[in-house]
Design a protein around this motif. Structure first.
Motif, short mmCIF file in Angstrom:
data_model
loop_
_atom_site.label_atom_id
_atom_site.label_comp_id
_atom_site.label_asym_id
_atom_site.label_seq_id
_atom_site.Cartn_x
_atom_site.Cartn_y
_atom_site.Cartn_z
N TYR A 20 57.43 -46.64 -59.77
CA TYR A 20 58.51 -46.42 -58.81
C TYR A 20 59.77 -46.06 -59.58
N THR A 21 60.40 -44.93 -59.25
CA THR A 21 61.59 -44.47 -59.97
C THR A 21 62.74 -44.17 -59.02
N ARG A 22 63.94 -44.31 -59.56
CA ARG A 22 65.15 -43.91 -58.83
C ARG A 22 65.99 -43.01 -59.74
N THR A 23 66.53 -41.95 -59.16
CA THR A 23 67.44 -41.07 -59.88
C THR A 23 68.76 -40.98 -59.13
N PHE A 70 56.21 -55.06 -63.00
CA PHE A 70 57.33 -55.64 -62.25
C PHE A 70 57.71 -54.77 -61.06
N GLY A 71 58.49 -55.39 -60.15
CA GLY A 71 59.03 -54.67 -59.01
C GLY A 71 57.97 -53.96 -58.18
N ASP A 76 53.91 -52.86 -54.86
CA ASP A 76 53.81 -51.97 -53.70
C ASP A 76 52.34 -51.57 -53.51
N THR A 77 51.65 -52.22 -52.61
CA THR A 77 50.22 -52.00 -52.46
C THR A 77 49.86 -50.58 -52.01
N HIS A 79 51.28 -47.80 -53.11
CA HIS A 79 51.51 -46.78 -54.14
C HIS A 79 51.11 -47.20 -55.56
N LYS A 80 51.05 -48.47 -55.84
CA LYS A 80 50.84 -48.92 -57.22
C LYS A 80 49.45 -48.54 -57.72
N SER A 81 49.32 -48.51 -59.06
CA SER A 81 48.02 -48.26 -59.67
C SER A 81 47.07 -49.41 -59.38
N LYS A 82 45.78 -49.13 -59.36
CA LYS A 82 44.80 -50.14 -59.00
C LYS A 82 44.81 -51.33 -59.96
N ASP A 83 45.09 -51.08 -61.24
CA ASP A 83 45.05 -52.17 -62.22
C ASP A 83 46.39 -52.86 -62.41
#
Length: 323
Positions: A20-23, A70-71, A76-77, A79-83
């Motif tokens: 997850y990124t913010r710009t 973290f975060g 975030d279920t 979008h997050k990677s499976k691992d």
């Protein structure tokens, strides 16, 4: 997804791990400098929004991401990677992630100076990034940086865990690296701002534990910094240290010691009397002072900018700045 203040995007990092990124983007004609921001232990970048929104007003773009483990990157279920899971991280992974994003920003903003900024655990990682003798990162990536800002860096804890517990935890981290372990910090130790401390306690993206591997890497990595790795700091890489003298989590005296030892020719340390750990959430106007110092320091270190003021480039015998 985009707001009026920032753009948030899920981007693949090393090995395709989703972040997850913010710009916070500077307006046209684009940034004069770019910050790569690294947050602290068990938190996330959303907690810095009230300060990060000001950098674009100075023509500085700030890129931040929820660190591996973290975060939203961990929780975030959708979008997050499976691992991915909370606390599942290591210094090698985290330093590799910083390297990945530094290269990413160099491609996104060609020719723009990149500054690395980190808080607490992120501050420790930011100090480790230019001092590691084995990749990650590569020496070529370190050369991409024009300066480093370490805010309340975790070098030593103010109240260290018992040595026997640290020893046992270090041994167990090799056997059960992702075993979770309580790592709660009293809310009243974070800042002198009760509202900010209460928000921390209610934040759904903050959990009060880590993993044996993540915790051991974080604590032993800080100790390694001050015991030996400081001497590998590139002499021509400027650095700014910022710490509160009332910090009950990370030891400001360790930051002073690192400042005195590090062989950078351009270095500065500012101490905020009585301020606690989270300077961006402190009282007495400290968040605004912190932003102004960081933005001004970056502006003074942009190539072809006006000459750096003599108070911004201090040697080891120079007095410590206090606000």
């Amino acid at each position: 997804m985009t707001s009026s203040l920032y753009t948030e995007t899920w981007l693949p990092g090393p090995d395709g791990h989703q972040f997850y990124t913010r710009t916070y983007a500077a307006p046209a004609p684009g940034p004069k400098a770019v910050i790569l921001f690294v947050h602290g232990f068990a938190e996330h970048v959303g907690r810095y929004e009230h300060v990060h929104i000001d950098y674009p007003k100075r023509g500085i773009t700030l890129f931040s991401y929820d660190q591996r483990g973290f975060g939203r990157t961990a929780l975030d279920t959708a979008h997050k990677s499976k691992d991915a899971s909370f606390g599942k991280t290591s210094w090698n992974w985290q330093l590799g992630d910083i390297e990945w994003w530094a290269k990413h920003l160099t491609k996104e903003y060609p020719g723009k100076p990149i500054f690395l900024m980190g808080h607490s655990m992120g501050g420790g990682l930011s100090l480790a990034f230019p001092t590691r003798t084995e990749p990650p990162p590569s020496p070529e990536t370190v050369k991409l940086l024009h300066g480093v800002i370490a805010s309340s860096p975790l070098i030593r804890q103010t109240y260290p865990a018992p040595k026997v517990m640290r020893w046992a935890g270090g041994k167990m981290s090799h056997v059960l690296p992702w075993k979770t372990f309580p790592a709660d910090v009293p809310a009243e130790h974070l800042s002198r701002n009760p509202a900010a401390n209460e928000a921390n306690q209610k934040d759904p993206f903050i959990k009060r534990f880590g993993t044996l591997k993540g915790l051991n890497d974080m604590l032993s990595g800080g100790e390694q910094l001050i015991e030996s790795d400081y001497q590998h700091w590139p002499k021509d890489l400027p650095i700014l240290f910022i710490h509160g003298t009332g910090d009950k989590i990370t030891n400001y005296k360790a930051t002073q010691e690192f400042y005195e030892k590090v062989p950078a020719s351009d270095k500065k340390i500012t101490l905020y009397p009585d301020a606690y750990h989270e300077l961006v959430h402190e009282i007495d106007g400290i968040p605004a002072k912190l932003f102004e110092e960081c933005a001004s320091w970056i502006e003074a270190h942009i190539p072809n900018s006006p000459a750096v003021d003599s108070t911004d480039a201090e040697d080891t015998n120079a007095p410590v700045s206090k606000l």
